[in-house]
Structures are given as structure tokens and as C-alpha cells.
Design a protein around this motif. Structure first.
Motif, PDB file in Angstrom:
ATOM      1  N   GLN A  83       0.834  -1.194   0.000  1.00  0.00           N
ATOM      2  CA  GLN A  83       0.000   0.000   0.000  1.00  0.00           C
ATOM      3  C   GLN A  83       0.875   1.253   0.000  1.00  0.00           C
ATOM      4  N   GLU A 138      -0.576   6.583  -6.706  1.00  0.00           N
ATOM      5  CA  GLU A 138      -1.814   5.845  -6.984  1.00  0.00           C
ATOM      6  C   GLU A 138      -2.594   5.630  -5.697  1.00  0.00           C
ATOM      7  N   GLN A 139      -3.885   5.358  -5.837  1.00  0.00           N
ATOM      8  CA  GLN A 139      -4.733   5.101  -4.671  1.00  0.00           C
ATOM      9  C   GLN A 139      -4.799   3.602  -4.375  1.00  0.00           C
ATOM     10  N   TRP A 140      -4.895   3.290  -3.097  1.00  0.00           N
ATOM     11  CA  TRP A 140      -5.075   1.912  -2.642  1.00  0.00           C
ATOM     12  C   TRP A 140      -6.563   1.694  -2.471  1.00  0.00           C
ATOM     13  N   GLU A 149       0.998   4.083  -2.987  1.00  0.00           N
ATOM     14  CA  GLU A 149       0.668   5.474  -2.698  1.00  0.00           C
ATOM     15  C   GLU A 149       1.843   6.402  -2.987  1.00  0.00           C
TER      16      GLU A 149
END
Length: 157
Positions: free
Chosen positions: A19, A27-29, A23
Motif C-alpha cells: 500500500q 496511486e490510490q489503494w 501510494e
């Protein structure tokens, strides 16, 4: 690339490291990405997108399409959360996502077990040979096919 040592993650530590790496890559988790990573990390051997889609579908009680999983896996490879075993068209979770380097896979033709090893000297030599041939190496893929120790032991018995 010099020799280096890194901590290998597993379980919750691996998920947290993945994660964080995703991030840091901007990017989003998301819930779906977390589900795909959890499924991928749960396999003992390289898993195909179809294997992962089936595992996520069972866990979530709804059908998840393999093409959605492929897109997430491509992102994971780009962000160093997963490695693609090219000869098997399958993926394994990267146990040290904060460390970026070339990977060497030892793939057993009998049982499918895939072992990931790091050898920066070998990787540097491959990259150097490519540059010497006037080629710009971007992502060397080194896979050695053969038989693992366990299968050799079974064969000898």
C-alpha cells in the motif's frame, strides 16, 4: 546496482508495504486493488489473472472480470508490487516492494514452483551486454526453467 539486503515482508506487513509503495507512486489503494493484492499474495505459486479473479470473486461473493484484474496487475508490476513470470503468464507478489531491481526466476517445469532470486552482478552483466550491443535495456527478464530440489528428490526416490 550493488549488492543489497532488504527485509522480506509477508502477511499484514506485506500488504502495508505494498500500500505504501503504491501510494508513493501516486496511486490510490482502492478496495478492489487491496482485494486483488490480497488474493495474489495468498498464492504459493505464480497465479494467472483468471486465478486471481476467481479468488476475488469467491471472497467478495460477486463475479470479478479477469480484464479488470489484468489492469490492476499491470499497475502492480509498474509500481513494483508484483512481478510477472513471463513464461507462465502469471504473477507473484513482490515481497520487498520498496526495493527496485531486476529479478531472476527459477521455474520448476514439474510442479510450477517459482523461486525469485536477486543477483545484482548477473543483472548488471546482462544490462551491460545489452548496452554493448547498442541496446537500451529497460526491463531484463531472466527465467531459468528446470526442476526444483523437491521434485529432484521425488524423482530420485
Amino acid at each position: 546496482m550493488a549488492d543489497h539486503h532488504h527485509a522480506l515482508h509477508e502477511g499484514e506487513s506485506l500488504t502495508t508495504a505494498a500500500q505504501g509503495a503504491l501510494e508513493r507512486a501516486g496511486e490510490q489503494w482502492t478496495t478492489m486493488r487491496a482485494s486483488v493484492f490480497e488474493a495474489l499474495a495468498g498464492f504459493e505459486r505464480p497465479a494467472s489473472a483468471y486465478d486471481i479473479a476467481e479468488a476475488v470473486s469467491k471472497a467478495e461473493g460477486r463475479r470479478v472480470a479477469a480484464n479488470s484484474v489484468y489492469r490492476i496487475l499491470d499497475l502492480f508490476v509498474t509500481a513494483n508490487l508484483a512481478h510477472r513470470v513471463e513464461s507462465a503468464n502469471a504473477y507473484i507478489a513482490n515481497a520487498h516492494p520498496a526495493c527496485r531491481h531486476d529479478c531472476i526466476f527459477l521455474v520448476c517445469d514439474v510442479c510450477g514452483q517459482t523461486t525469485h532470486i536477486d543477483d545484482d552482478h548477473l543483472s548488471d552483466a546482462v544490462r551491460g551486454a545489452a548496452r554493448g550491443a547498442g541496446f537500451v535495456p529497460e526491463r531484463p527478464v531472466i527465467e531459468v526453467r528446470g526442476r526444483c530440489a523437491a521434485c529432484m528428490e521425488k524423482q530420485a526416490a
